[in-house]
Design a protein around this motif. Structure first.
Motif, short mmCIF file in Angstrom:
data_model
loop_
_atom_site.label_atom_id
_atom_site.label_comp_id
_atom_site.label_asym_id
_atom_site.label_seq_id
_atom_site.Cartn_x
_atom_site.Cartn_y
_atom_site.Cartn_z
N CYS A 110 0.90 -1.12 0.08
CA CYS A 110 0.15 0.03 0.05
C CYS A 110 0.88 1.18 0.11
O CYS A 110 1.80 1.49 0.99
N LYS A 111 0.79 2.12 -1.02
CA LYS A 111 1.62 3.38 -0.96
C LYS A 111 0.75 4.70 -0.77
O LYS A 111 -0.49 4.59 -1.07
N TYR A 112 1.28 5.36 0.22
CA TYR A 112 0.44 6.50 0.77
C TYR A 112 1.60 7.55 1.19
O TYR A 112 2.68 6.91 1.32
N ALA A 113 1.28 8.79 1.60
CA ALA A 113 1.69 9.79 2.11
C ALA A 113 2.48 9.23 3.55
O ALA A 113 1.42 9.29 4.50
N LYS A 114 3.48 9.14 3.64
CA LYS A 114 4.24 8.76 5.21
C LYS A 114 4.04 10.14 6.00
O LYS A 114 3.61 11.43 5.61
N SER A 115 4.44 10.13 7.36
CA SER A 115 4.17 11.20 8.18
C SER A 115 4.98 12.41 7.66
O SER A 115 6.02 12.28 6.94
N GLY A 116 4.32 13.68 7.66
CA GLY A 116 4.85 14.87 7.22
C GLY A 116 3.74 15.80 7.06
O GLY A 116 2.85 15.73 7.63
N PHE A 147 -4.33 6.32 -1.05
CA PHE A 147 -3.97 5.07 -0.79
C PHE A 147 -3.80 4.33 -2.04
O PHE A 147 -4.98 4.43 -2.71
N ASP A 148 -2.79 3.93 -2.53
CA ASP A 148 -2.52 3.24 -3.78
C ASP A 148 -2.29 1.69 -3.51
O ASP A 148 -0.99 1.58 -2.79
N PHE A 149 -2.95 0.80 -3.84
CA PHE A 149 -2.86 -0.48 -3.56
C PHE A 149 -2.17 -1.46 -4.83
O PHE A 149 -2.88 -0.96 -6.17
N GLY A 178 -5.12 -5.83 9.32
CA GLY A 178 -6.32 -6.48 8.65
C GLY A 178 -7.38 -5.66 8.20
O GLY A 178 -8.45 -6.10 7.86
N ALA A 179 -7.18 -4.26 8.34
CA ALA A 179 -8.33 -3.40 7.86
C ALA A 179 -8.38 -3.34 6.40
O ALA A 179 -9.48 -3.18 6.10
N PHE A 180 -7.32 -3.59 5.66
CA PHE A 180 -7.19 -3.77 4.62
C PHE A 180 -7.13 -5.14 3.76
O PHE A 180 -6.23 -5.92 4.34
N SER A 181 -7.85 -5.80 2.94
CA SER A 181 -7.50 -7.07 2.67
C SER A 181 -7.94 -6.94 0.96
O SER A 181 -8.89 -6.42 0.54
N ASP A 182 -6.88 -7.77 0.13
CA ASP A 182 -7.13 -7.72 -1.24
C ASP A 182 -7.72 -9.09 -1.77
O ASP A 182 -7.63 -10.00 -1.14
N ILE A 183 -7.74 -9.02 -3.13
CA ILE A 183 -8.19 -10.20 -4.02
C ILE A 183 -7.00 -11.35 -3.77
O ILE A 183 -7.52 -12.47 -4.01
N ALA A 184 -6.08 -11.16 -3.50
CA ALA A 184 -4.80 -11.98 -3.62
C ALA A 184 -4.73 -12.76 -2.31
O ALA A 184 -3.94 -13.62 -2.10
N GLY A 185 -5.54 -12.31 -1.17
CA GLY A 185 -5.65 -12.70 -0.10
C GLY A 185 -4.72 -12.16 1.04
O GLY A 185 -4.89 -12.70 2.23
N SER A 194 -0.18 -3.48 10.86
CA SER A 194 -0.48 -2.11 11.32
C SER A 194 0.05 -0.75 10.98
O SER A 194 1.44 -0.99 10.59
N ILE A 195 -0.56 0.24 11.03
CA ILE A 195 0.15 1.55 10.38
C ILE A 195 -0.34 2.53 11.42
O ILE A 195 -1.25 2.80 11.76
N ALA A 196 0.88 3.13 11.62
CA ALA A 196 0.89 4.46 12.56
C ALA A 196 1.59 5.62 11.94
O ALA A 196 2.75 5.54 11.38
N GLU A 197 0.91 6.64 11.81
CA GLU A 197 1.55 7.85 10.96
C GLU A 197 1.16 9.32 11.75
O GLU A 197 0.00 9.24 12.32
#
Length: 679
Positions: free
Chosen positions: A410-416, A426-428, A487-494, A499-502
């Protein structure tokens, strides 16, 4: 004459002879750059042409040779890009070096009563310093006279509103091509009678024209094959025919900075990439991942009727277009990995062009194979673990395989710092099958460091299946904490997320500028106003703009520009043209104020306010208004050039520059034959 005077004269003659002899010997002995002395910055000078330039009644048959001699040794550079003939010959002439000149070998039967021009562009350069001789031409006719009419024009990118350099201009006699208003096939069915080429500033001077009506097109030949390819080459066209004998006068002058002759443009081409005129077919398939396949179509907007696989339910196949024109399509398989075979068999039904260029419904088989291929790094890691396992077993110890990295991406803007007008994106890697937004916690942190949860909502991008936005009402200058449990995000590949903290801090408005614009446009027209950054990238955009006020917030300090699109169909995006349907692209212009400036400086905590008269900006383009626009751009370019020179230091005196410029002027008119009839 006294003995002393005769002695002085002999010494002077000897010194002159020695200079010429030294120069001659240095030329004969070595082709390397002489050591010491000022650098040669002048291009080669034409000494003689055999046969003479502008010869008439030249035979149409026979492989005659042309010899062009220079005042120094020369080389040929980028011949396939620079050299072209007008009109085009079936067999391109060959150019070879002989002594201090070049030999041109004609290899084709010529058309009768036709003016031919051999255009060398910047292919001829001196041998030592690589100084190019710009715009060199050799002209002859197989008839009793040389066609001598001249036209000028300007080629621009219709979206970027900037010059298109080195584009070809094709002239077709209007009475020799079909005129079907609803279907223009000129550039596909006919060969141009005259070919010109724009210089690096986008301006062309077309010579050796007849006093007749022409249909005119501009082509940016990307692969130098002298053909128009709709999928890759830019094209521009004029809406009506033009006769050079009926055109207004125009000015010409020598551009001493660029070292070529330029002109006031009489015509204006807004060039674009036309992707509509392509035959539709499924050109390629691939399966890069176990849960992903790719379909590549040769034209935009494929009409897919059905996709079916033998081993996957139809509802488990997700169709995801990857491009605006949907010519690249991803297929995602929403089934467990264990249920996916390595080879998928199925079929696709879609509309495909037949041999008569008609769209017909066809069904074609699909076979998509996939296998896991180890990378070198994965292979080394596997071998390392095997060695550790064997070593542990030999020692009688228990061995546990280390936990592998989570394949979920998952690609997203990190802390900043974040812009309060924009969401967190969020790009998955794969489409999601589960997004538990209730478990995601976004908190605002008060001055004492205490968090308070704020409401949020997730929204999927309407065009990109794997892109999601987290939105909330951000408060400027405040600090936020984002917590996403595993586990908040799940994709078709299983796969599922760890956990994410920013931590984020919202922009402080005082560190940015604000731009307020009073727009004056046509009542029925909608516009797109884009704010461009230092490198020309779009930083912010406002669509659906009409008469009224718009505002750009959080503008970083620095130089900015504004591009405006005349959104004819009001769809919120720029639309390209279609040469076959004779439809011009939507018009785009760079905003220029009354002082001729298109670049504006911003600083922190500044507020800029001005009026943008779009009726004036999009007024019909005339020869005079086009010249003013180009003059304004040139003044800005020269200012930047002057600033650059000031930084680098003035290494040459003005006198030496004037001498070089005068030499280039004389040589340029010599190379082009001085054939600049302005009517």
């Amino acid at each position: 004459m006294t003995r002393q005077k005769r002695h002085i004269v002999r010494l002077m003659r000897f010194a002159v002879a020695l200079l010429f002899l030294t120069a001659f010997l240095s030329r004969c002995a070595s082709m390397m750059t002489p050591m010491g002395g000022p650098r040669d910055s002048l291009p080669p000078v034409i000494v003689q042409m055999t046969p003479d330039n502008f010869m008439t009644n030249r035979p149409t048959v026979g492989h005659d040779k042309i010899y062009i001699e220079f005042n120094e040794y020369v080389q040929i550079k980028d011949q396939h890009k620079e050299f072209f003939t007008s009109p085009q010959t079936k067999k391109k002439p060959t150019i070879t070096i002989r002594g201090r000149g070049v030999v041109v070998q004609l290899r084709d039967t010529l058309e009768p009563n036709t003016t031919y021009a051999l255009n060398f562009g910047s292919a001829i350069r001196d041998n030592n310093e690589n100084n190019p001789l710009h715009s060199m031409r050799y002209v002859f006719s197989t008839g009793p006279e040389i066609d001598s009419m001249v036209m000028s024009g300007y080629t621009a990118d219709s979206y970027k509103a900037d010059s298109v350099s080195k584009s070809f201009i094709w002239f077709f006699p209007a009475d020799s091509v079909e005129n079907v208003p609803e279907y223009d096939s000129t550039v596909f069915k006919y060969k141009p009678a005259v070919i010109a080429r724009a210089e690096t500033n986008g301006i062309f001077i077309a010579q050796n024209l007849k006093p007749i009506d022409y249909r005119i097109y501009a082509i940016k030949d990307e692969n130098d094959n002298q053909l128009y390819e709709p999928s890759s080459d830019k094209i521009g066209f004029l809406d009506r025919v033009y006769n050079p004998a009926k055109m207004p006068d125009f000015y010409m002058w020598y551009d001493s900075v660029r070292s070529y002759v330029t002109a006031q443009p009489q015509t204006y081409f807004r060039m674009f990439t036309d992707k509509a005129f392509r035959r539709q077919l499924l050109s390629e398939t691939a399966r890069p991942l176990q849960h992903k396949a790719m379909l590549y179509f040769s034209a935009t907007h494929p009409q897919i009727k059905q996709i079916r696989f033998d081993s996957i339910p139809a509802e488990a196949v997700i169709i995801d277009p990857q491009t605006v024109g949907k010519d690249t399509v991803a297929l995602w398989f929403n089934v467990p990995s264990a249920s996916l075979p390595d080879s998928l068999k199925g079929e696709i039904t879609y509309l495909k062009h037949d041999t008569l260029n008609r769209l017909q419904e066809v069904t074609e088989p699909l076979q998509l194979a996939w296998r896991l291929v180890e990378t070198k790094a994965q292979e080394r890691e596997r071998e390392k673990l095997e060695r550790e396992r064997r070593k542990a077993e030999e020692a009688g110890k228990e061995w546990k395989e280390p936990k592998k990295p989570n394949p979920f991406v998952c690609k997203y803007a990190k802390s900043g710092d974040i812009n309060p007008e924009k969401p967190i994106t969020f790009d998955f890697d794969y489409p999601l099958v589960r997004l538990d937004s209730s478990s995601v916690v976004l908190s605002i942190i008060d001055d004492e460091g205490q968090p308070t949860r704020v409401p949020i909502h997730f929204e999927r991008d309407t065009a990109q299946l794997r892109r999601w936005y987290l939105r909330t009402r951000w408060q400027p200058t405040k600090k936020y904490e984002l917590l996403i449990p595993s586990g908040a995000f799940s994709d078709i590949a299983g796969f599922s997320n760890d956990s994410i903290a920013e931590n984020y801090t919202v922009y402080d408005p005082e560190n940015f500028a604000t731009v307020k614009i009073r727009v004056q446009g046509r009542d029925s027209m909608k516009y797109i106003v884009q704010l461009l950054g230092n490198s020309g990238q779009v930083e912010q955009e406002r669509t659906g703009v009409t008469t009224g006020e718009i505002q750009f917030n959080y503008v970083p300090a620095g130089d900015i520009k504004f591009r405006v699109v005349e959104d004819l169909n009001g769809n919120g995006r720029w639309d390209t043209g279609n040469v076959v349907e004779r439809r011009q692209p939507e018009r785009t212009e760079m905003y220029v104020n009354d002082a001729g400036e298109d670049t504006f400086a911003t600083k922190k905590n500044w507020e800029i306010e001005f009026t943008m008269d779009l009726q004036k900006l999009f007024a019909p383009m005339t020869m005079e208004s086009l010249s003013r626009m180009l003059d304004d751009r040139e003044l800005q370019r020269l200012r930047l050039e002057a600033e650059k020179r000031a930084k680098e230091g003035n290494r040459k005196s003005q006198n030496s520059r004037n001498i070089e410029d005068q030499s280039r002027i004389n040589n340029s008119f010599n190379a082009t034959g001085g054939m600049f009839n302005l009517r």
